[in-house]
Design an enzyme around this catalytic site. Structure first.
Site, PDB file in Angstrom:
ATOM      1  N   ASN A   1       0.723  -1.192  -0.085  1.00  0.00           N
ATOM      2  CA  ASN A   1      -0.118   0.151  -0.043  1.00  0.00           C
ATOM      3  C   ASN A   1       0.768   1.284   0.162  1.00  0.00           C
ATOM      4  O   ASN A   1       0.450   2.423   0.310  1.00  0.00           O
ATOM      5  CB  ASN A   1      -0.970   0.164   1.347  1.00  0.00           C
ATOM      6  CG  ASN A   1      -2.002   1.129   1.048  1.00  0.00           C
ATOM      7  OD1 ASN A   1      -2.507   0.959   0.104  1.00  0.00           O
ATOM      8  ND2 ASN A   1      -2.448   1.434   2.044  1.00  0.00           N
TER       9      ASN A   1
ATOM     10  N   GLU B   1      19.166  30.306  18.125  1.00  0.00           N
ATOM     11  CA  GLU B   1      19.525  30.418  16.835  1.00  0.00           C
ATOM     12  C   GLU B   1      20.859  30.657  16.223  1.00  0.00           C
ATOM     13  O   GLU B   1      21.037  30.125  15.236  1.00  0.00           O
ATOM     14  CB  GLU B   1      18.814  31.837  16.446  1.00  0.00           C
ATOM     15  CG  GLU B   1      17.258  31.591  16.546  1.00  0.00           C
ATOM     16  CD  GLU B   1      16.370  32.943  16.755  1.00  0.00           C
ATOM     17  OE1 GLU B   1      16.761  33.866  17.690  1.00  0.00           O
ATOM     18  OE2 GLU B   1      15.763  33.476  15.642  1.00  0.00           O
TER      19      GLU B   1
ATOM     20  N   GLU C   1       5.118  30.778  15.436  1.00  0.00           N
ATOM     21  CA  GLU C   1       5.153  32.036  16.019  1.00  0.00           C
ATOM     22  C   GLU C   1       3.922  33.085  15.865  1.00  0.00           C
ATOM     23  O   GLU C   1       3.310  33.335  16.509  1.00  0.00           O
ATOM     24  CB  GLU C   1       6.504  32.740  15.833  1.00  0.00           C
ATOM     25  CG  GLU C   1       6.517  34.101  16.376  1.00  0.00           C
ATOM     26  CD  GLU C   1       7.893  34.863  16.380  1.00  0.00           C
ATOM     27  OE1 GLU C   1       9.077  34.156  16.108  1.00  0.00           O
ATOM     28  OE2 GLU C   1       8.082  35.914  16.404  1.00  0.00           O
TER      29      GLU C   1
ATOM     30  N   ARG D   1      16.672  42.428  10.846  1.00  0.00           N
ATOM     31  CA  ARG D   1      17.665  41.416  11.317  1.00  0.00           C
ATOM     32  C   ARG D   1      18.505  41.050  10.409  1.00  0.00           C
ATOM     33  O   ARG D   1      19.819  40.779  10.564  1.00  0.00           O
ATOM     34  CB  ARG D   1      16.922  40.201  12.027  1.00  0.00           C
ATOM     35  CG  ARG D   1      18.003  39.253  12.822  1.00  0.00           C
ATOM     36  CD  ARG D   1      17.401  38.411  13.759  1.00  0.00           C
ATOM     37  NE  ARG D   1      17.019  38.975  15.010  1.00  0.00           N
ATOM     38  CZ  ARG D   1      17.733  38.785  16.103  1.00  0.00           C
ATOM     39  NH1 ARG D   1      18.748  38.410  16.085  1.00  0.00           N
ATOM     40  NH2 ARG D   1      17.160  39.347  17.018  1.00  0.00           N
TER      41      ARG D   1
END
Ligand SMILES: Cc1cc2nc3c(=O)[nH]c(=O)nc-3n(C[C@H](O)[C@H](O)[C@H](O)COP(=O)(O)OP(=O)(O)OC[C@H]3O[C@@H](n4cnc5c(N)ncnc54)[C@H](O)[C@@H]3O)c2cc1C
Ligand code: FES
Ligand code: FES
Length: 1351
Positions: A278, A1283, A824, A902
């Site tokens: 499948n 980050e 966010e 930024r």
């Protein structure tokens, strides 16, 4: 359903199977229901997760066990194997036993070692992938209790994790292997970790290594303790089999038990679909909305499961799974001489890169053939080998050859409707025959091919004269094709350079493609057909030289520097080192700050007990919602016809703009979006309406039946270039400048101009967006359970849409299965829709988006285009820079302005450019609004910087590391936005990274490799990063916390941040523990909720530990002050005594805390103020190897030194560094969103959109947290870490660029060249210009409409 049963005149059978040892008898097994839906919705076993529904992420992995009464030497009596529950039809599990993550252990009872080790090794962050990974490992151990590292890597080919970067998972599970194994204290030949510690790490490190976890704590694996196969199933399986029929709402499933019955059925229902694994049909039904009313399951028919060795080859039944086929071929290859098994080895080569283990365990060889996919991996091999296919219908049997007539058209075969494929015969090869198969895909593991092929040549006896040759390609036409003309030209020719030249020219003509061909990458695909043939040519040439020499015939061997073109890509076992500064000896042992504490939910995540939004039990009267979205990029809505949709079973309501009680206008910063498009749509995927029904399947089916008629509008602006031509920008245009740029250019020795495009990126959080909205029935109150990073924004926007005060709305977030910025602001587009629906129908409404919907509607990282002009001196010092950045913002502003800002704040990365001007534009396009993603524009800004830095180095002919070093900032320098750099640590990171990576030696080795190898090149790069910490919107730099101390001494802590895997709650508990001086075990965080802490900022900008940490500290300090009198009164007492005393003295034991970052604020007009509280720094070195002929690359080495201040928790921080780095690696080398010229997103799931997999991690990875670097500007001297590390993956991109440069030098090319991001195999190959690329030049862009455009 009854109606359907009557129509088919069949009663349904009972489906009998076991789940976690419990017998399940299902009287109404619906063939359209998957095992996953059944587990989650019917049995309430929500540990197994839904990540994609297409077999591409492994979140749904469970183990299936089967008893085979008629076992052969390959299929054992009991088989245990991992499968994707999202593709397994419930009906395929009759008489099987299913084990889910809940079935192997739990926190409440006893953990299984597989669960314990992934958690304690820090291999679970958000945890959404964890149950699937646990089950892949568990299934492996059930069949191989002491696997090799290679076995583990193979077992994880079908699992994805977006958070961890994979390293800790592999490390944790290495302890099960022979090589790195933990014997549980039973003693081993290679020493015991419990006595030795992690010896290897200590030897490799520059500083004594502290372990991130203690292996000696691990429970031993005891295979004898595993649950046994249910004896009742053995009995049932032994009983004579009979045909089974299961009837659903729209589909009949028949499982015949003999070939005769199967052929009868096929005669009766010629259009019936045969389903084995499948893995193809399931995708068609789910994503292509196809309906097959009759499904026939031939999995159990003995004739379709045979594996028989005949005189000419091996006869393989059509239902034989790929795993079983692989095992059979492997054992045959081991037994027979190599010249007999050339074709088998080629099939094995293809199988190695065919899907993941879960798919291979169920997918059948017949399914692959009969799907007739143009990019099937097996069909080109079968075609080149001339395999024989036996096909049957009632009373008829024929044998067909797999040749160019077998596939008469796209997804068509030569079989008649009533025929079935019985078996395929794969022939033995002969002496003088050589066979190879190649597959080139964007990602090596679990990916579909771009071009795939089988190549087969037979030489005349004792000669290098071609007797016959057959080359077959997939990916070059709507069907698998034979390169007949080329092959004919090569007959009777000698295998030498002239033949090669002729073959290449001929293939370039014969394997041509329209420049608009579906799939795109036209020049690359054409070049690949030649490059792969060249690899075959060299492989054969070398073998001929060796083999014919033995027979006394001399044939020239290939040049040694060409031999690497014949090497095959293999997964090497990874190794790693993690270094951090341990707390000093004598440190207060109660102080948990600085300790590598495990993520507090990790164990629950590993057992499936951790509750995510969609795991919440259903309310009794709950409804499900499915979105109705626009199929046009820019159009007026003329009408919406819901008549047909409303007649579908289970449908309750259609919701649209008309149903909004409050305002339809929404948006996180400015209200420039609609909750539901009312008169106009501005992108494909724009939400127009929603269907609410009794279950998800009903809602989705009806949603697809809603008909919208449009009047299309112009212009349709999709790409940045379109936007520039149409001047389609959002306001304002931003600019930062410092120094005298014009004078700088005058002073420069040289000036260069350049451009780079950086593609967007999908967040691909493993848990898609989900909202459950529960109207409370009075005063407009509503409770929302949401997977969001912004509880307060959700609350505010829902209140606005519903027209009620925010005080009536409570938004609750327990945890997210990843966010990365994607939740966010964009999560609110779903939450508002669900809330409006719930309000209208006055019942709880739930929606968890399917992966394809999520990718379609929620946007991602902004693509950027950067153009620059750089003035520099001869020694590479940059004197002046002018850079213009364009971001593709999509159809609404969302957070694009802050993201652009930024990017500008990071336009110089870590380099001191005294005369600089940066200007940024936000392009308004007809794409879904792009949004936040880890790094928030910073990586794009820095990527442009590294592009001009690389160009300067190339033009000066200087080593890039020298040019970067001389331009680097120093302590006290000013940034372009006039912020002074204090506590600048890049120098230290740089020096340490140089040492850690042994840069000098490595560079020599790279150069040595490149001298010796023509077709593989290595590259090396060192890249720094400087990342500003704070929200640039000043007001967001605030946080709140609330701490309750209960009279038993337990503490309930809440703060404004949300948990998405980063370990924020763990760090906050550590902060509270240190402040209150109590163990972490006394402190609990349940959730984030707007009624506990109001007006929270999104959990974003890496600042959540800084902000919430200070707020928690503040709340805890208040509590401590209130308790101090009781502590002073009874200094020898314990926490509980003091709390009790305070309680009886009627002291308020609940305190809130608050924090705002001081001295922030920046003014673009005056270029003054401080946008950032401080900067995080890091440096990475990466080494790669590229295959110049295919464009594939291998990540050989990465060293990272990251300044995280004084780490709050080194395990979590290293997890962020490695996870962020791997996301960056995806951004810069792998992940490519592909859009049609009309803005239609093709890449809407893991099948087409490739995030890094286990095999993409650097083979050697060293991570070091900079020592002795306290940061006085954040909680307990720590630094933000979420980050900043992401950009360090640019080191891989520039290492690739370095390697490409080495390849270009071989073709006489020098100087700068443009390389856009991501550096995909296509871009790498096209940049490595050579004689083969010259044969396939790109068409003139003016002359055609491409299939995909760079947005
Ligand atoms: C995540 C994922 C990754 C994949 N990766 C790859 C890959 O790397 N390479 C690749 O080539 N493919 C890949 N595929 C495609 C697919 O897995 C294969 O084509 C697989 O072999 C199909 O087998 P199945 O048993 O699951 O087929 P099914 O879905 O059960 O059936 C497929 C088709 O074959 C027909 N069929 C099956 N048996 C017979 C028979 N005996 N006689 C007549 N018709 C029959 C069915 O009617 C149906 O039309 C991938 C699929 C997924 C979901
Ligand atoms: S949900 Fe099944 S593989 Fe992704
Ligand atoms: S921990 Fe693997 S996806 Fe989050």
């Amino acid at each position: 359903m009854e109606e359907f049963k009557k129509k088919l005149q069949v009663p349904g059978d009972e489906l009998v199977f076991f789940v976690n040892g419990k017998k399940i008898t299902e009287k109404n097994a619906d063939p359209e229901i998957t095992l996953l839906t059944y587990l989650r919705r019917t049995l309430g076993l929500t540990g197994t997760k839904l990540g994609c529904a297409e077999g591409g992420c492994g979140a749904c992995t469970v183990m299936v066990s089967k008893y085979h009464p008629h076992q052969n030497h390959i299929v054992y009596l009991f088989n245990h194997y991992a499968i994707n529950a999202c593709l397994a039809p419930l009906c395929s599990l009759h008489h099987c036993a299913v084990t889910t993550v809940e079935g192997i252990g739990s926190v409440a009872s006893k953990l299984h070692p597989v669960q314990e080790r992934i958690a304690k090794a820090h291999g679970s962050q958000c945890g959404f992938c964890t149950p699937g990974i646990v089950m892949s490992m568990y299934a492996l151990l059930r069949s191989k209790p002491q696997p090799t590292m290679h076995d583990i890597q193979e077992a994880f080919q079908g699992n994805l994790c977006r958070c961890t970067g994979y390293r800790p998972i592999l490390e944790g599970y290495r302890t099960f292997t022979k090589e790195g194994g933990c014997c549980g204290g039973k003693g081993q030949t290679n020493g015991c970790c419990m006595t030795n510690g992690n010896v290897e790490e200590q030897e490799n490190s520059m500083h004594p290594t502290e372990k991130l976890y203690d292996q000696s704590e691990f429970m031993p694996l005891d295979p004898t303790q595993e649950t046994i196969f249910p004896p009742e199933l053995v009995t049932l399986s032994k009983q004579s089999q009979r045909e089974m029929r299961f009837v659903g709402e729209r589909v009949l499933w028949v499982q015949p038990c003999s070939l005769k019955d199967l052929l009868e059925l096929k005669a009766k229902y010629p259009n019936a679909k045969l389903v084995v694994g499948n893995t193809e049909v399931g995708i068609e039904m789910k994503f292509k909305n196809l309906l097959y009313p009759v499904i026939v399951a031939p999995a159990y028919i003995p004739e379709l499961n045979i594996i028989q060795h005949n005189q000419d080859g091996i006869q393989v039944g059509a239902s034989v799974t790929l795993t079983v086929l692989g095992e059979e071929l492997r054992s045959t290859v081991e037994k027979l001489p190599a010249h007999r098994t050339q074709i088998f080895s080629a099939v094995l080569e293809q199988l190695q890169w065919f899907a993941g283990q879960q798919i291979r365990n169920v997918a059948a060889v017949g399914g692959n053939i009969m799907t007739a996919s143009p990019i099937s991996d097996l069909n080109p091999v079968f075609m080149a080998a001339g395999c024989k296919l036996t096909v049957m219908s009632k009373g008829q049997k024929r044998v067909l050859e797999m040749d160019d007539k077998f596939f008469p058209g796209y997804r068509k075969t030569a079989l008649r409707p009533e025929e079935i494929l019985l078996s395929v015969e794969i022939p033995y090869s002969k002496k003088g025959q050589y066979f190879s198969a190649f597959k080139q895909s964007p990602r090596k593991e679990d990916d579909i091919a771009i071009v795939t092929c089988g190549m087969n040549v037979q030489f005349k006896e004792k000669s290098n004269t071609v007797q016959s040759i057959r080359i077959s390609y997939g990916g070059m036409a709507p069907v698998t094709v034979l390169a007949k003309t080329t092959c004919n030209r090569l007959l009777n020719r000698q295998w030498n350079e002239e033949l090669l030249e002729e073959a290449c020219t001929s293939l370039a003509e014969e394997m041509s493609l329209s420049p608009s061909a579906p799939g795109g990458m036209v020049s690359y695909r054409r070049t690949l057909t030649i490059s792969l043939f060249y690899k075959f040519f060299l492989t054969v040439q070398h073998k001929l030289a060796v083999n014919l020499q033995m027979e006394g015939v001399i044939v020239e061997d290939i040049q040694p520097e060409y031999s690497s073109a014949t090497d095959r890509f293999r997964l090497d076992a990874p190794s790693s080192v993690q270094l951090y500064q341990a707390v000093p000896p004598g440190h207060n042992s109660d102080d948990v700050i600085g300790h590598p504490i495990m993520h507090l939910s990790a164990l629950k995540q590993a057992t499936g007990e951790a509750v995510y939004c969609d795991d919440m039990p259903c309310y009794e009267n709950e409804l499900h919602l499915a979105l109705v979205t626009s199929s046009k990029p820019h159009a007026l809505i003329k009408s919406i016809d819901t008549a047909s949709a409303m007649s579908f079973p289970g449908v309750v309501s259609f919701i649209s703009a008309k149903d909004i009680p409050g305002s339809n206008m929404t948006g996180p910063v400015v209200y420039d979006e609609t909750v539901f498009a009312d008169d106009k749509v501005t992108c494909v995927g724009h939400i127009v309406g929603a269907i609410v029904a009794d279950n998800q399947a009903h809602a989705q089916r009806a949603a697809k039946a809603v008909k919208i008629s449009y009047e299309e509008l112009q212009p349709v602006i999709v790409t940045i270039q379109d936007a520039i031509s149409n001047k389609s920008f959002f306001d304002p245009v931003r600019s930062i400048s410092r120094g005298d740029v014009s004078q700088g250019f005058k002073d420069a020795d040289h000036i260069l101009h350049g451009e780079i495009h950086i593609g967007g990126q999908e967040q691909f959080y493993l848990e898609t967006n989900c909202t459950l909205a529960v109207p409370r029935g009075e005063d407009g109150e509503m409770e929302l359970f949401v997977s969001t990073q912004s509880a307060s924004k959700t609350q505010a926007l829902v209140a606005k849409a519903l027209g009620v005060p925010a005080s009536r709305i409570v938004c609750r977030v327990k945890r997210m299965g990843g966010g990365f910025g994607g939740k966010e602001s964009r999560s609110t587009i779903l939450s508002t829709v669900v809330a409006v629906a719930a309000q209208k129908v006055k019942r709880p409404v739930r929606c968890m988006l399917d992966r394809d919907e999520d990718m379609l509607v929620t946007g991602g990282r902004h693509p950027f285009f950067g153009c620059y002009k750089v003035g520099y001196s001869k020694n590479g010092r940059v004197i002046a820079l002018e850079v213009t950045l364009y971001s593709n913002a999509g159809n609404s502003l969302d957070l694009s302005l802050s993201i652009l800002e930024r990017a500008l704040f990071h336009m110089e990365n870590s380099y001191n450019i005294v005369n600089i001007r940066g200007t940024g534009y936000m392009c308004k396009t007809n794409l879904p609004s792009n949004s936040a993603f880890r790094g928030f524009g910073g990586p794009q800004g820095m990527m442009v910087a590294e592009s001009w830095m690389s160009d300067v180095a190339l033009s000066c002919g200087l080593p890039a590391e020298e040019v970067r070093r001389i331009n680097m900032y120093k302590e006290g320098d000013l940034t372009p936005f006039n912020q002074r750099l204090e506590q600048f640590t890049i120098d230290r990171c740089w020096e340490e990274c140089m040492q850690l990576s042994e840069f000098g030696n490595r560079k020599e080795a790279v150069e040595e490799h490149n001298r010796k190898h023509r077709w593989t090149k290595r590259g090396l790069s060192i890249i720094p990063t400087k990342f500003g910490i704070s929200f640039t919107a000043v007001f967001l730099n605030q946080a709140g916390a609330l701490a309750h101390v209960y009279s038993d001494g337990s503490v309930l802590l809440t703060h404004g941040g949300t948990e998405m895997g980063q370990g924020l709650h763990t760090k906050m508990v550590q902060v509270a523990s240190k402040t209150l001086k109590i163990p972490c075990s006394k402190i609990h965080i349940t959730e984030t909720s707007t009624n506990m802490v109001p007006n929270t900022s999104p959990t974003a900008a890496s600042a959540s530990s800084d902000l919430n940490g200070m707020a928690v500290y503040n709340a805890c300090q208040t509590l401590l002050q209130r308790l101090q009198p009781y502590i002073d009164k009874k200094p020898k007492g314990c926490w509980e005594d003091w709390v009790k005393a305070a309680y009886f003295d009627r002291v308020n034991l609940s305190a809130n805390g608050f924090y705002k970052t001081p001295d922030l604020g920046y003014d673009f007009d005056t270029n003054s103020g401080r946008p950032f509280n401080y900067f995080s720094y890091g440096v990475a070195v990466s080494e790669v190897e590229i295959d110049c002929l295919t464009g594939s690359h291998k990540n050989l080495h990465t060293s990272i030194v990251m300044d995280v201040g004084k780490s709050l928790n080194p395990a979590l921080d290293i997890g962020q560094v490695e996870g962020g780095f791997m996301q960056g690696l995806g951004l810069f080398t792998l992940e490519e969103l592909r859009y049609s010229p009309n803005g239609y997103l093709y890449t809407r799931g893991p099948g087409m959109y490739k995030i890094p997999a286990f095999g993409d991690i650097p083979i050697e990875l060293k991570v070091s947290l900079l020592r002795d670097a306290p940061n006085e500007r954040a909680i307990f001297s720590s630094k933000a870490v979420g980050e900043p590390p992401l950009f360090l993956a640019a080191s891989v991109f520039y290492a690739i660029k370095d390697a490409i440069m080495a390849a270009r030098t071989e073709s006489g090319l020098t100087g700068p060249f443009r390389l856009d991001s991501p550096a995909t195999p296509e871009r790498i190959r096209n940049a490595c210009e050579d004689k083969f690329t010259q044969l396939c030049p790109p068409a003139n862009p003016e002359t055609f409409t491409p299939w995909a455009v760079q947005v």
